[in-house]
Design a protein around this motif. Structure first.
Motif, PDB file in Angstrom:
ATOM      1  N   GLY A   2      46.803  20.277  33.578  1.00 15.00           N
ATOM      2  CA  GLY A   2      45.564  20.868  34.077  1.00 15.00           C
ATOM      3  C   GLY A   2      45.684  22.369  34.201  1.00 15.00           C
ATOM      4  O   GLY A   2      46.641  22.880  34.794  1.00 15.00           O
ATOM      5  N   ASN A   3      44.735  23.106  33.611  1.00 17.73           N
ATOM      6  CA  ASN A   3      44.698  24.546  33.811  1.00 17.73           C
ATOM      7  C   ASN A   3      44.595  24.845  35.300  1.00 17.73           C
ATOM      8  O   ASN A   3      43.882  24.169  36.032  1.00 17.73           O
ATOM      9  N   ILE A   4      45.302  25.861  35.743  1.00 22.55           N
ATOM     10  CA  ILE A   4      45.301  26.232  37.155  1.00 22.55           C
ATOM     11  C   ILE A   4      44.231  27.284  37.375  1.00 22.55           C
ATOM     12  O   ILE A   4      44.309  28.392  36.819  1.00 22.55           O
ATOM     13  N   LYS A   5      43.242  26.942  38.170  1.00 24.16           N
ATOM     14  CA  LYS A   5      42.056  27.786  38.341  1.00 24.16           C
ATOM     15  C   LYS A   5      42.342  28.862  39.392  1.00 24.16           C
ATOM     16  O   LYS A   5      42.447  28.562  40.580  1.00 24.16           O
ATOM     17  N   LEU A   6      42.429  30.117  38.969  1.00 25.02           N
ATOM     18  CA  LEU A   6      42.722  31.213  39.896  1.00 25.02           C
ATOM     19  C   LEU A   6      41.468  31.844  40.471  1.00 25.02           C
ATOM     20  O   LEU A   6      41.453  32.267  41.625  1.00 25.02           O
ATOM     21  N   ILE A   7      40.422  31.958  39.672  1.00 16.75           N
ATOM     22  CA  ILE A   7      39.166  32.551  40.144  1.00 16.75           C
ATOM     23  C   ILE A   7      38.021  31.690  39.620  1.00 16.75           C
ATOM     24  O   ILE A   7      37.857  31.538  38.408  1.00 16.75           O
ATOM     25  N   ARG A   8      37.225  31.147  40.551  1.00 16.64           N
ATOM     26  CA  ARG A   8      36.070  30.347  40.169  1.00 16.64           C
ATOM     27  C   ARG A   8      34.807  30.970  40.746  1.00 16.64           C
ATOM     28  O   ARG A   8      34.845  31.737  41.713  1.00 16.64           O
ATOM     29  N   LEU A   9      33.690  30.561  40.200  1.00 21.07           N
ATOM     30  CA  LEU A   9      32.415  31.101  40.652  1.00 21.07           C
ATOM     31  C   LEU A   9      32.119  30.730  42.103  1.00 21.07           C
ATOM     32  O   LEU A   9      31.513  31.523  42.835  1.00 21.07           O
ATOM     33  N   ASP A  10      32.554  29.545  42.535  1.00 14.39           N
ATOM     34  CA  ASP A  10      32.278  29.164  43.928  1.00 14.39           C
ATOM     35  C   ASP A  10      32.905  30.149  44.908  1.00 14.39           C
ATOM     36  O   ASP A  10      32.323  30.473  45.952  1.00 14.39           O
ATOM     37  N   GLU A  11      34.098  30.650  44.585  1.00 17.40           N
ATOM     38  CA  GLU A  11      34.716  31.659  45.448  1.00 17.40           C
ATOM     39  C   GLU A  11      33.859  32.915  45.534  1.00 17.40           C
ATOM     40  O   GLU A  11      33.733  33.524  46.609  1.00 17.40           O
ATOM     41  N   LEU A  12      33.243  33.302  44.421  1.00 15.92           N
ATOM     42  CA  LEU A  12      32.421  34.514  44.423  1.00 15.92           C
ATOM     43  C   LEU A  12      31.189  34.345  45.304  1.00 15.92           C
ATOM     44  O   LEU A  12      30.777  35.283  46.003  1.00 15.92           O
ATOM     45  N   TYR A  13      30.591  33.154  45.299  1.00 18.74           N
ATOM     46  CA  TYR A  13      29.477  32.897  46.210  1.00 18.74           C
ATOM     47  C   TYR A  13      29.935  32.984  47.665  1.00 18.74           C
ATOM     48  O   TYR A  13      29.222  33.522  48.529  1.00 18.74           O
ATOM     49  N   LEU A  14      31.120  32.447  47.944  1.00 17.17           N
ATOM     50  CA  LEU A  14      31.644  32.490  49.309  1.00 17.17           C
ATOM     51  C   LEU A  14      31.962  33.921  49.735  1.00 17.17           C
ATOM     52  O   LEU A  14      31.716  34.307  50.887  1.00 17.17           O
ATOM     53  N   ILE A  15      32.517  34.719  48.815  1.00 16.30           N
ATOM     54  CA  ILE A  15      32.791  36.123  49.125  1.00 16.30           C
ATOM     55  C   ILE A  15      31.493  36.862  49.400  1.00 16.30           C
ATOM     56  O   ILE A  15      31.377  37.610  50.386  1.00 16.30           O
TER      57      ILE A  15
END
Length: 456
Positions: free
Chosen positions: A341-354
């Motif tokens: 599995g690719n390891i997800k470092l930055i996702r869009l959900d984090e940007l909404y939370l930020i």
């Protein structure tokens, strides 16, 4: 004996005849390439950039240990490491040793990859086109900044802990290291200097990187990392603006289901429309060490505790990535069950939370209101919308959305929350020296200009 000698002579004659016919077979074996011959062409520099991405795949970097060890160090009862490896045990007990091999290898592999990026940056003039030069430079700056930001967060005091312009951070090495001498005995730059460098580099990278770049870093990868950095600093206006640049690009979309970020019907889990930047893992390249420790189908060394499971509201779809084993009465996370599995470092959900948190703290509505952003996250989790918003509600959504992905330590320090000593139950404050990685002993021994962190 006679037959042996004849065979040896025959082999010698035949070998000599072949080499005489084709000198191209007379190649001297080498284990390394001289620096003066390594980066002579545009293709050489591009290949070296791929080597930078390969460096990020190290198990001691984003292949797993940065996320895993920092989460254990911050843990206050959400998870329990039940394996036999001593280093994770030290992290969860908040008793890291100066000779901890994992901590030392994270430092070593980070600086090795930084040196690869520095070599690329020193040779961008050899790239064949201006557009290629811009892209390659931006990617190398992004990679170097990603590493320096995590190094300063792990091995130094938090931005809000004391005086950043006085607190020792990590050494900034910005040119290639080709030989080892006393000149390599660099001192630690301050926390403020490291932050200033990564912000400067990422600002340049964002301007230079293309908007699309396959699974490599893009303009929005740089903007997203800037948003993360500004949030850690408490620069909320800048954090909201940077996160909004990613969201407003409309190049990324939330997956329909939260579990789509992690679950697969095969041994492969590729990037999804939600991924802004991920570490690529396949059977040929990279290792998902989080799979090793978290998955039920591997070592399953981590038990998710009822304290965390009970934080979910009824009907929260995110709870479905945690599985209950009735036989042993334990919970496990399925986030890392996919072997490759690719390891997800930055996702869009984090940007909404930020964006939600930054706007809430700043009293602004850049891009959208904080309530709208949080309700977007909740809607994907199949939860009813909130009618009012508090900082505690934002923090809870962030905790549940990004759990066991390497965010907990930085968040604990940003929120100035305490954690616990699992052996005594005693509270450990957010700014305790026990929540900072030690500078590795071998680095202290090799470099007299390095100062050790307090408490070690």
């Amino acid at each position: 004996m006679k037959n042996t000698i004849i065979r040896l002579l025959t082999a010698t004659v035949l070998t000599g005849g072949v080499l005489g016919c084709n000198d191209r077979l007379n190649v001297q074996p080498v284990t390394q390439i001289d620096a003066s011959n390594a980066l002579n062409t545009s293709n050489d520099v591009q290949a070296a950039l791929v080597g930078c991405y390969n460096g990020l795949q190290s198990v001691y970097l984003y292949g797993g240990y940065i996320q895993f060890m920092s989460d254990l160090l911050a843990d206050n009862g959400d998870e329990a490491f039940v394996g036999t490896f001593s280093q994770p045990q030290e992290a969860q007990r908040k008793t890291l040793l100066v000779n901890d091999a994992t901590i030392a290898n994270t430092w070593l592999d980070a600086y090795s990859t930084i040196n690869r990026a520095n070599n690329v940056l020193a040779n961008t003039s050899k790239l064949s086109t201006a557009a290629l030069k811009s892209s390659v430079e931006g990617e190398a700056l992004f990679i170097r900044s990603l590493l320096y930001f995590d190094l300063v967060r792990l091995y130094a005091r938090n931005w809000a802990d004391g005086t950043p312009s006085a607190n020792p951070g990590v050494p900034l090495v910005l040119t290639p290291t080709t030989t080892i001498s006393s000149a390599n005995n660099v001192a630690r730059n301050t926390v403020a200097e490291v932050y200033a460098q990564v912000i400067s580099d990422l600002t340049k990278a964002e301007a230079e990187l293309p908007v699309t770049n396959g699974f490599f870093a893009t303009r929005y990868s740089a903007a997203a990392l800037l948003a993360r950095i500004y949030l850690q600093q408490g620069n909320y206006a800048a954090a909201a603006a940077a996160a909004n640049r990613v969201i407003a690009s409309n190049r990324y979309q939330l997956n329909t289901s939260y579990g789509d970020n992690f679950l697969s019907n095969s041994d492969l889990l590729a990037n999804s429309p939600e991924d802004v930047f991920a570490i690529q893992v396949s059977s040929q390249s990279g290792t998902n060490q989080l799979n090793t420790f978290y998955s039920q189908y591997s070592r399953n060394d981590v038990d998710i505790q009822p304290q965390f499971i009970n934080a979910f509201e009824t009907g929260d779809d995110r709870k479905n990535v945690y599985e209950y084993d009735a036989t042993y009465g334990l919970y496990y996370t399925n986030k890392y069950d996919v072997l490759y599995g690719n390891i997800k470092l930055i996702r869009l959900d984090e940007l909404y939370l930020i964006r939600a948190e930054a706007n809430f703290r700043a009293g602004t509505s850049v891009g959208a209101s904080p309530l709208a952003d949080i309700n977007l996250i909740r809607d994907r989790a199949l939860l009813p919308p909130l009618t009012t918003l508090t900082l505690a509600a934002i923090q809870k959504e962030r905790r549940l959305e990004l759990a066991f992905e390497g965010f907990r330590l930085a968040d604990l320090k940003r929120y100035q929350q305490s954690t616990i000593d699992p052996t005594t139950g005693a509270s450990i404050p957010w700014n305790s020296p026990r929540l900072i990685f030690p500078i590795p002993l071998r680095e202290i021994n090799a470099n007299p200009n390095l100062v050790q962190n307090a408490g070690y």
